[in-house]
Structures are given as structure tokens and as C-alpha cells.
Design a protein around this motif. Sequence first.
Motif, PDB file in Angstrom:
ATOM      1  N   ARG A   1       0.837  -1.210   0.000  1.00 21.71           N
ATOM      2  CA  ARG A   1       0.000   0.000   0.000  1.00 21.71           C
ATOM      3  C   ARG A   1       0.871   1.259   0.000  1.00 21.71           C
ATOM      4  O   ARG A   1       0.564   2.239  -0.690  1.00 21.71           O
TER       5      ARG A   1
ATOM      6  N   CYS B   1       3.972   1.514  -1.222  1.00 20.13           N
ATOM      7  CA  CYS B   1       4.540   1.611  -2.572  1.00 20.13           C
ATOM      8  C   CYS B   1       3.537   2.222  -3.541  1.00 20.13           C
ATOM      9  O   CYS B   1       3.868   3.128  -4.300  1.00 20.13           O
ATOM     10  N   SER B   2       2.328   1.716  -3.503  1.00 16.39           N
ATOM     11  CA  SER B   2       1.292   2.199  -4.404  1.00 16.39           C
ATOM     12  C   SER B   2       1.060   3.700  -4.213  1.00 16.39           C
ATOM     13  O   SER B   2       1.009   4.460  -5.180  1.00 16.39           O
ATOM     14  N   TRP B   3       0.936   4.121  -2.971  1.00 18.73           N
ATOM     15  CA  TRP B   3       0.651   5.531  -2.683  1.00 18.73           C
ATOM     16  C   TRP B   3       1.822   6.408  -3.117  1.00 18.73           C
ATOM     17  O   TRP B   3       1.630   7.451  -3.749  1.00 18.73           O
TER      18      TRP B   3
ATOM     19  N   GLU C   1       2.151   6.605  -6.893  1.00 13.50           N
ATOM     20  CA  GLU C   1       1.059   7.392  -7.461  1.00 13.50           C
ATOM     21  C   GLU C   1       1.226   8.889  -7.226  1.00 13.50           C
ATOM     22  O   GLU C   1       0.977   9.694  -8.114  1.00 13.50           O
TER      23      GLU C   1
ATOM     24  N   CYS D   1      -0.158  -3.872  -6.210  1.00 13.97           N
ATOM     25  CA  CYS D   1       0.302  -2.500  -6.006  1.00 13.97           C
ATOM     26  C   CYS D   1      -0.226  -1.595  -7.118  1.00 13.97           C
ATOM     27  O   CYS D   1      -0.756  -0.520  -6.865  1.00 13.97           O
ATOM     28  N   MET D   2      -0.107  -2.050  -8.365  1.00 10.61           N
ATOM     29  CA  MET D   2      -0.564  -1.261  -9.505  1.00 10.61           C
ATOM     30  C   MET D   2      -2.073  -1.070  -9.478  1.00 10.61           C
ATOM     31  O   MET D   2      -2.583   0.013  -9.803  1.00 10.61           O
ATOM     32  N   ASP D   3      -2.810  -2.096  -9.064  1.00 10.18           N
ATOM     33  CA  ASP D   3      -4.264  -2.007  -9.019  1.00 10.18           C
ATOM     34  C   ASP D   3      -4.750  -1.011  -7.974  1.00 10.18           C
ATOM     35  O   ASP D   3      -5.856  -0.479  -8.085  1.00 10.18           O
ATOM     36  N   MET D   4      -3.951  -0.756  -6.950  1.00 12.04           N
ATOM     37  CA  MET D   4      -4.342   0.191  -5.898  1.00 12.04           C
ATOM     38  C   MET D   4      -4.220   1.642  -6.344  1.00 12.04           C
ATOM     39  O   MET D   4      -4.807   2.524  -5.740  1.00 12.04           O
ATOM     40  N   MET D   5      -3.444   1.892  -7.375  1.00  9.36           N
ATOM     41  CA  MET D   5      -3.275   3.266  -7.857  1.00  9.36           C
ATOM     42  C   MET D   5      -4.554   3.718  -8.537  1.00  9.36           C
ATOM     43  O   MET D   5      -5.157   2.980  -9.287  1.00  9.36           O
TER      44      MET D   5
ATOM     45  N   LYS E   1      -2.614   6.662 -12.237  1.00 11.49           N
ATOM     46  CA  LYS E   1      -2.118   5.303 -12.411  1.00 11.49           C
ATOM     47  C   LYS E   1      -0.990   5.229 -13.435  1.00 11.49           C
ATOM     48  O   LYS E   1       0.024   4.582 -13.204  1.00 11.49           O
TER      49      LYS E   1
ATOM     50  N   GLY F   1       2.315   6.440 -12.014  1.00 15.64           N
ATOM     51  CA  GLY F   1       2.837   5.503 -11.028  1.00 15.64           C
ATOM     52  C   GLY F   1       3.436   4.275 -11.683  1.00 15.64           C
ATOM     53  O   GLY F   1       4.514   3.808 -11.300  1.00 15.64           O
TER      54      GLY F   1
END
Length: 155
Positions: free
Chosen positions: A36, A38-40, A43, A72-76, A80, A83
Amino acid sequence: MDIKNHAEQIMQQIRTQPATPVEHIEQSIDREEFIRLCSWILEYYGGTASHNFLLKFNDMFLSLSVEELKQCMDMMSHSKSLGIDSLLAFYGFFTNVTADNFEGLNVEDEVRRYIGKNIRNDRVNALQFRNLGLSQNEINRLKNTVSLKREKQAA
């Protein structure tokens, strides 16, 4: 955990004290929280700032599987493409991972921009490594990462 607040604190530390070790932070977060984070950061920070984060946390980051990267990519959501661009650029600049490793992530067009083109600028990377206080072992691990692991499918 408040991901935004935690991410901003980590990025502030990397900005103001780049060579400070992050072991105490690594020990206090689990894989799910790290994904989470990493994703944030990918992004909302992007570029060199996100790469500095991934370099500082290279041990945890390089241990992520393809499936965890997809998560991770799907959370962006907000930005997107920026990121994902930062994520792929990280692999292109700092590792030897090939485009084949990204199969199934639906990033074929983005991958071609970075992966397998040998676009690493070792002089710039060397300065970044030194600034972040990375050990020679960490640098060698980054440069010698040649594939992304896939999680084993349940039988």
C-alpha cells in the motif's frame, strides 16, 4: 495505519536524511502495508522521489512477486499511468529485469519504453546510491536482479 501520513513521514526522512538506515521502518511494517505504501508513493510522488523510496527499501521491494506488483498497480487510482511509469522506469534504470518478466500485467506498451534498452546512467545512479547511503551489497543486488518471481499456483 494512515498510509498517506506514514508515506509522507518516510519521504520527508529520505529527503532530509537520505543516508539514514531504514531497518527500523522495515521491521515495523508487513508486506500488505508495504504494498500500500509503494502504491501511494508511486502514485503521488513519481520520478526520482519514488525511486529514492524504492532504492531505500530495495530489500522489501525486490522481494515482491509479480502478483504483489499487480496488486500495487491495481491500488493506484489518481495517476495510475504515472505511477506505473515510475515503477517500470525503476526496473529499467536499476535492474537487469527483462520485458518478459512483466507478462500478464498489461503494461506491454509502457515496458518497451524502459526495459531491455540499457538506459541506465551509471554515473547518475552512482551519485544517487552514494547520496542514499546504499551499501555495495545492496547496489550489487539491484544491478543483478534479473527476474521477478511469480507466486506458486495452488495445486
